[in-house]
Design an enzyme around this catalytic site. Structure first.
Site, short mmCIF file in Angstrom:
data_model
loop_
_atom_site.label_atom_id
_atom_site.label_comp_id
_atom_site.label_asym_id
_atom_site.label_seq_id
_atom_site.Cartn_x
_atom_site.Cartn_y
_atom_site.Cartn_z
N SER A 95 0.90 -1.07 -0.06
CA SER A 95 0.00 -0.06 0.04
C SER A 95 0.99 1.44 0.21
CB SER A 95 -0.95 -0.21 1.28
OG SER A 95 -1.92 1.13 1.08
N ASP A 217 -10.02 -4.30 -5.65
CA ASP A 217 -9.34 -3.24 -4.58
C ASP A 217 -10.11 -2.06 -4.29
OD1 ASP A 217 -7.78 -2.07 -2.84
OD2 ASP A 217 -5.88 -2.73 -3.49
N HIS A 245 -7.54 -5.31 -0.61
CA HIS A 245 -6.17 -4.36 -0.50
C HIS A 245 -5.09 -5.28 0.34
CE1 HIS A 245 -4.23 -0.66 -1.19
NE2 HIS A 245 -4.05 -0.41 0.27
#
Length: 266
Positions: A95, A217, A245
């Site tokens: 991320s 996502d 995610h």
């Protein structure tokens, strides 16, 4: 200050192998990699750490001034790399850490020799000709909600971020991780994350790079993965058969295989 204790650095795996650094995302800590480490430990030296303000890091080292930009988190990475004297390490960032890795590689190119970006997003807010997945109003509401009631926000958002509604235990784990983070430090990290724009930094990446995206996502839609792949010269894009995610938790076998294949190609 001892950097390794500041960032709760853990080193495991094969001491003779190439070093792989695993970097967690917002609201998480190094425990989120527990399903990845066993896939790497036989052949690679694995370095785990917590950003200041996360996990079991030294909270007294937190500075809102430093961590109000992604550069502050990238400096954590560089300082850990210097403390361990890493050379040509492979940086695996989940991320927001994918972008932190890009910045760290620019700051200390001798330390980081390749990047793996899991569900990256260089900008979460839509822009002209760019889809980040959120309007500016969406992000303002998200941050206002987080700042008003962090525990409530965590409970509501963790299942959305994780996806995989048929496996609620995954959302519960992410919620618990969020809730274990100091709300004031989380507020700074969230604002830094969701208001960041690292698109121009992608153009400067010159190391081998693997971009991993999921089929669905809510945080980083596939247009974002395509943008990152298109912008980083010579990068490889792999779409995992996974949703949500956090594929290293929801689909660890597919995620680990993609990482191991990439490492073998270096």
């Amino acid at each position: 200050m001892d950097i390794t204790s500041r960032n709760h650095v853990t080193v495991t795996g094969n001491p003779q192998g190439r070093t792989v650094v695993l970097a967690h995302g917002f609201g998480c800590d190094q425990n989120m990699w527990r399903l990845t480490v066993p896939a790497l430990a036989d052949d690679y030296r694995v370095v785990l750490f917590d950003y200041v303000g996360s996990g079991r890091s030294d909270a007294s080292a937190f500075s809102e001034d430093r961590y109000s930009s992604l550069d502050g988190y990238a400096r954590d990475v560089v300082e850990v790399s210097e403390a361990l004297d890493l050379r040509e390490a492979v940086f695996v960032g989940h991320s927001v850490s994918a972008m932190i890795g890009v910045l760290a590689a620019g700051m200390a190119p001798e330390r980081i020799g390749a990047l793996v970006m899991i569900a990256p997003s260089p900008r979460y807010i839509d822009d002209e000709g760019y889809r980040g997945g959120f309007s500016a109003e969406d992000i303002d509401e998200l941050l206002a909600s987080l700042e008003a009631n962090y525990l409530g926000w965590s409970t509501a958002m963790a299942p959305v971020i994780m996806g995989n509604a048929d496996r609620p235990e995954l959302g519960d784990e992410l919620r618990n991780s969020f809730c274990a983070t100091d709300p004031d430090m989380a507020r700074v990290f969230a604002r830094t994350t969701f208001l960041s724009d690292s698109r121009d930094d992608l153009k400067g990446v010159s190391v081998p790079t693997l971009v991993l995206e999921c089929t669905q996502d809510a945080i980083a839609p596939r247009e974002v993965g395509a943008f990152v792949h298109r912008t980083i010269p010579g990068s490889t894009l792999v779409t995992l058969d996974a949703t949500g995610h956090c594929p290293h938790l929801s689909a660890p076998e597919a995620t680990n295989q993609a990482i191991v294949d990439f490492l073998a190609s270096l």
